[in-house]
Scaffold this active site. Sequence first.
Site, PDB file in Angstrom:
ATOM      1  CE  LYS A 144      -0.759   0.481   4.942  1.00 52.22           C
ATOM      2  NZ  LYS A 144      -0.182   1.806   5.135  1.00 52.22           N
ATOM      3  CG  ASP A 187      -4.674  -4.167   4.712  1.00 51.70           C
ATOM      4  OD1 ASP A 187      -3.858  -4.125   5.892  1.00 51.70           O
ATOM      5  OD2 ASP A 187      -5.650  -3.335   4.627  1.00 51.70           O
ATOM      6  CG  HIS A 188       0.271  -5.196   8.005  1.00 51.26           C
ATOM      7  ND1 HIS A 188       0.440  -4.009   7.411  1.00 51.26           N
ATOM      8  CD2 HIS A 188       0.384  -5.094   9.301  1.00 51.26           C
ATOM      9  CE1 HIS A 188       0.463  -3.260   8.587  1.00 51.26           C
ATOM     10  NE2 HIS A 188       0.265  -3.745   9.719  1.00 51.26           N
ATOM     11  CG  ASP A 237      -0.217   5.471   6.992  1.00 54.45           C
ATOM     12  OD1 ASP A 237       0.120   4.579   6.043  1.00 54.45           O
ATOM     13  OD2 ASP A 237       0.057   5.380   8.027  1.00 54.45           O
ATOM     14  CG  HIS A 266      -4.321  -1.077   7.873  1.00 51.29           C
ATOM     15  ND1 HIS A 266      -3.920  -1.921   6.893  1.00 51.29           N
ATOM     16  CD2 HIS A 266      -3.272  -0.374   8.365  1.00 51.29           C
ATOM     17  CE1 HIS A 266      -2.559  -1.786   6.728  1.00 51.29           C
ATOM     18  NE2 HIS A 266      -2.033  -0.819   7.710  1.00 51.29           N
ATOM     19  CE  LYS A 287       1.319   7.486  12.265  1.00 57.21           C
ATOM     20  NZ  LYS A 287       1.900   6.239  12.725  1.00 57.21           N
TER      21      LYS A 287
END
Length: 516
Positions: free
Chosen positions: A175, A204-205, A262, A267, A367
Amino acid sequence: MLTPNFTNPLEDRTNTVRLPSPCIMVIFGATGDLTSRKLVPALYNLAYDNQLPAHFACVGFARRDKSNDQFREEMRSAIDSFSRNKPIDPNLWSTFREQIYYHRSEFHDDEGYISLRQFLQDLDRKYDTKGNRVFYLSTPPSYFPIIIEKLHQHQLIYPFVSNEHEPWSRTILEKPFGQDLGTAIELQNYISKFLHEEQTYRIDHYLGKETVQNLLVLRFANQMFESTWNNRYIDHIQITVSEEIGIGTRGHFFEEAGMLRDIVQNHMMQLLSLVAMDPPANLSAHAIHDEKVKVLQSIRPIPHADVDKYVIRGQYGRGFVNGAAVCGYREEKDVSPTSSVETFVALELYIDNWRWSGVPFYLRAGKRLPKRTTEIAIEYRPVPSGYLFQTSLSTVEPNVLVIRIQPDEGISFKMNCKVPGLSGSLQPVKMDFRYSSYFGLTPPEAYERLICDCMSGDNTLFARADELLASWKLLTPILEQWSKETIAFPNYQSGSWGPASAESLLERNGKRWRLL
């Protein structure tokens, strides 16, 4: 009532394991952080668990000048630092290191691909890898088109065939896949000239994490959950991805991406689609992808005029995380001092279909929040009345099912119980299951499962093109509206749970974010 067929003999993923085929894996961008932290340690762990093909080799493709031995020693250090199997097994390493090679070339240099083709043919003869190839593009997405075009031009990508006896080639793409709907369509149209969809593995991990894979089992193999998995019983669903860290050395990347691109677009939308999808006809990749796409296409669009009502964005300022003072986003390396890039996003979404009509889905990602966690919380509707227990309704807490993706992978369920004694008062208690405690082992890393699946030709846990485009179609109007507005950043302190307006997103509906 019709029930899904989970015993399809052609695709019974619950009872069989497809073994990886002999192959060579070529990692483009092999000197990057992802290769050393995730990819090569994942290959080593697969070898440790006897899941790597017996006939296998790995070739790192990058621009820096180094020898095979230099690359191998760097990878040994990486495995020592990041592998879940420690310490390194000296006997395994002595074999594994000889399967690792380095090939130097610029991504646009024809000579590099000509020599790569010959080198891979030599390795085929040495390791009997049958001509099979996995090309892993661990590079910035701007390099995807030129690498894929060169691979095709020099006949390193084969035409797609379904005959399992013919050599195959597959390409894994990291990605992000595009920056908005327009660029995603443009990229898809370009790579589809050279790659069949069955050869394209958009990674997509998060989909490789054990708890994410278990979502379908939790839902469809447990009657008590699936029978209540709808708007009659569920009040709302929260999906949270929080990180303590800032952007670190990723300033250049994050200035172009932001949290919506991101984390949310890939995700979180994948998690949402798995939570909300209807039962697939069977457990084939195609059937599962079809149901995920239906969910994404059913999410109510957010008009430009309503973006501020349903979407909250934030950017962290100075503060304290775990007792340590940290700088604000605009003070990070490679970040503009007037940056308007979001480091926090919260959304209120609705899925307009029979199962979920009227149920809000709340997503938040940020974050420099107080802790690192990823979880899905399903909050059930409150009981109709508290009169049976001679108590007010407000003291009877709703049932909550929590699926912890990371860390401490597991599932918990909160229910109400009577406190021992004569008072008859109620108290919520939690039933808690943890993978590591129950099964006595640490779940495999996500990249291990995904790389193994690609070698096996199973794209169930990878994103299909129409999934990504449906997600971009929903989120692009938000990006367009943000580009027209200015906002006073920073608007939340590092170490907090984001801007105050994120709390208001739920409070106006009489709800609140879970305390994590």
